[in-house]
Design a protein around this motif. Structure first.
Motif, PDB file in Angstrom:
ATOM      1  N   UNK A   1     -21.086 -37.485 -34.892  1.00 21.34           N
ATOM      2  CA  UNK A   1     -22.192 -37.656 -35.848  1.00 21.34           C
ATOM      3  C   UNK A   1     -22.166 -39.107 -36.346  1.00 21.34           C
ATOM      4  N   UNK A   2     -23.346 -39.626 -36.658  1.00 20.88           N
ATOM      5  CA  UNK A   2     -23.476 -41.081 -36.887  1.00 20.88           C
ATOM      6  C   UNK A   2     -24.065 -41.396 -38.269  1.00 20.88           C
ATOM      7  N   UNK A   3     -23.525 -42.457 -38.889  1.00 19.12           N
ATOM      8  CA  UNK A   3     -24.248 -43.120 -39.987  1.00 19.12           C
ATOM      9  C   UNK A   3     -24.906 -44.336 -39.349  1.00 19.12           C
ATOM     10  N   UNK A   4     -26.192 -44.521 -39.598  1.00 21.02           N
ATOM     11  CA  UNK A   4     -26.932 -45.637 -38.985  1.00 21.02           C
ATOM     12  C   UNK A   4     -27.467 -46.560 -40.076  1.00 21.02           C
ATOM     13  N   UNK A   5     -27.154 -47.849 -39.964  1.00 20.15           N
ATOM     14  CA  UNK A   5     -27.640 -48.784 -40.994  1.00 20.15           C
ATOM     15  C   UNK A   5     -27.914 -50.146 -40.363  1.00 20.15           C
TER      16      UNK A   5
ATOM     17  N   UNK B   1     -29.350 -37.971 -31.062  1.00 22.05           N
ATOM     18  CA  UNK B   1     -28.099 -38.119 -31.823  1.00 22.05           C
ATOM     19  C   UNK B   1     -28.283 -37.619 -33.266  1.00 22.05           C
ATOM     20  N   UNK B   2     -27.201 -37.115 -33.836  1.00 17.84           N
ATOM     21  CA  UNK B   2     -27.204 -36.652 -35.230  1.00 17.84           C
ATOM     22  C   UNK B   2     -26.968 -37.880 -36.115  1.00 17.84           C
ATOM     23  N   UNK B   3     -28.038 -38.352 -36.749  1.00 21.07           N
ATOM     24  CA  UNK B   3     -27.979 -39.632 -37.470  1.00 21.07           C
ATOM     25  C   UNK B   3     -28.311 -39.453 -38.950  1.00 21.07           C
ATOM     26  N   UNK B   4     -27.456 -40.019 -39.787  1.00 27.91           N
ATOM     27  CA  UNK B   4     -27.747 -40.104 -41.216  1.00 27.91           C
ATOM     28  C   UNK B   4     -28.121 -41.557 -41.486  1.00 27.91           C
ATOM     29  N   UNK B   5     -29.297 -41.762 -42.067  1.00 26.72           N
ATOM     30  CA  UNK B   5     -29.888 -43.099 -42.067  1.00 26.72           C
ATOM     31  C   UNK B   5     -29.773 -43.833 -43.396  1.00 26.72           C
TER      32      UNK B   5
END
Ligand code: 13P
Ligand code: SF4
Length: 357
Positions: A178-182, A197-201
């Motif tokens: 799982x991803x944090x995207x920034x 993809x499982x992304x937290x933005x």
């Protein structure tokens, strides 16, 4: 009004002010030649090389090329600076590009014409707030865009540029990470839609690309039905939806060269037109509209911070009291880890080790 909105309004005011200032500046051919001569002499004297981005002014790009430097996207700028034997890198771009060069080559001197040349994505992602966000989601891999400060990179597992963002996300998604995207939400959204993809933005945006209008692109396409639409993934989803190709600046240039179309509608900073015209001299390039209903056209497809790189600034780069990028060595080492990971990953992709030759 939220703090983020207030910050964005402030940034937009600064942009407007800068654009009206730069619109007023002109240079005679004589002055241009004088400056070019001076810069060439200094480059030789200081064993220095210019590393420029495609969005800088045509005269900056031309001089970088003519003096053995490079003009490229942010990924290639990082590679070129790391591998070039010069003692000094003069980075004509925005601050994160200078910082990236310094992180990768701490022993080189890295200078920039104007250290105030920043980026709305970098400004919109303060390191302390970002660290707290990551701390709240420890189960996620932290992927940050190159358009961030050294401190934000130091908190990341991966750095990506737009040319490699999809590949890295696919790689992580294949491992069920799982991803944090920034910080760019448009790029992150595009990556999420493309890879699943499982992304937290993080909620950041580029003030230049955000202003492209789907309606304007569709209207222009009606006038030029034969045109292909090339879009940088920092643009809104509605504009990306109209694209024939989505990609980084280099990928946009390659598409213009390779595609059979004679006309292209281009949704990225207008600085790229210099290289587009070199790459495909007989083709026609039209900028994607930023105006239309609800438009503000503050940037009008010109990054105000990239515009801070001019020949006058390059000529002064060795004289000014402080044009040097300095990074705390400990922070630099922490930021180098995810950056090198990206460069190794890119090399493995290109050599086919990761399955895409
Ligand atoms: P590239 O990585 O495509 O060069 O993009 C950098 C950038 O700042 C785009 O706005
Ligand atoms: Fe940042 Fe946008 Fe300028 Fe690129 S064009 S440097 S993302 S503000």
């Amino acid at each position: 009004m939220t703090i983020a909105e207030a910050k964005l309004i402030k940034i937009r005011e600064q942009v407007q002010e800068h654009l009206s200032l730069s619109a007023r500046s002109t240079m005679t051919p004589h002055r241009r030649m004088e400056l070019e001569r001076l810069i060439r002499t200094q480059l030789i004297r200081e064993n220095a090389v210019i590393v420029a981005h495609y969005y800088t002014a045509p005269e900056v790009q031309a001089l970088a090329e003519a003096t053995g430097g490079c003009v490229s996207d942010s990924l290639e700028m990082a590679r070129f600076g790391r591998d070039h034997p010069a003692d000094t890198l003069i980075v004509a771009g925005v601050k994160f590009m200078g910082e990236t060069a310094k992180i990768l080559t701490p022993d080189k001197r890295v200078l920039m014409p104007d250290l105030e040349a920043t980026c709305s994505l970098d400004l919109g992602c303060p390191a302390d707030e970002f660290a707290a966000f990551c701390d709240a989601h420890p189960d996620r891999e932290v992927v940050v865009y190159a358009n961030t400060s050294a401190a934000v990179k130091a908190r990341a597992d991966w750095v990506v540029t737009s040319s490699i963002a999809l590949d890295v996300a696919e790689h992580l998604a294949a491992q069920d990470r799982k991803i944090i995207w920034a910080p760019d939400r448009h790029l992150g959204d595009y990556v999420r839609r493309s890879t699943g993809a499982d992304i937290l933005m993080w909620d950041g945006a580029c003030i230049v690309h955000e202003e492209f209008k789907a309606r304007g692109v569709a209207d222009l396409k009606q006038v030029h039905p034969e045109a292909a639409v090339l879009v940088h993934p920092e643009s809104p989803a509605s504009v990306i939806a109209l694209a024939d190709r989505v990609g980084s600046t280099t990928q946009i240039i390659n598409a213009a060269r390779e595609m059979p179309n004679d006309t292209f509608i281009v949704a990225t900073d207008q600085g790229i037109f210099f290289k587009l015209q070199q790459a495909a001299p007989n083709k026609q390039f039209l900028i994607a509209p930023t105006a239309g209903e609800g438009a503000t056209c503050r940037s009008c497809a010109n990054c105000p911070w990239m515009a801070m790189n001019d020949l006058e600034g390059l000529a002064r780069v060795f004289d000014e009291r402080d044009n040097e990028i300095r990074i705390d060595p400990g922070l630099g080492q922490a930021a180098m880890r995810p950056l090198e990971r990206m460069l190794v990953f890119a090399q493995e992709l290109n050599t086919g080790v990761l399955g895409r030759a």
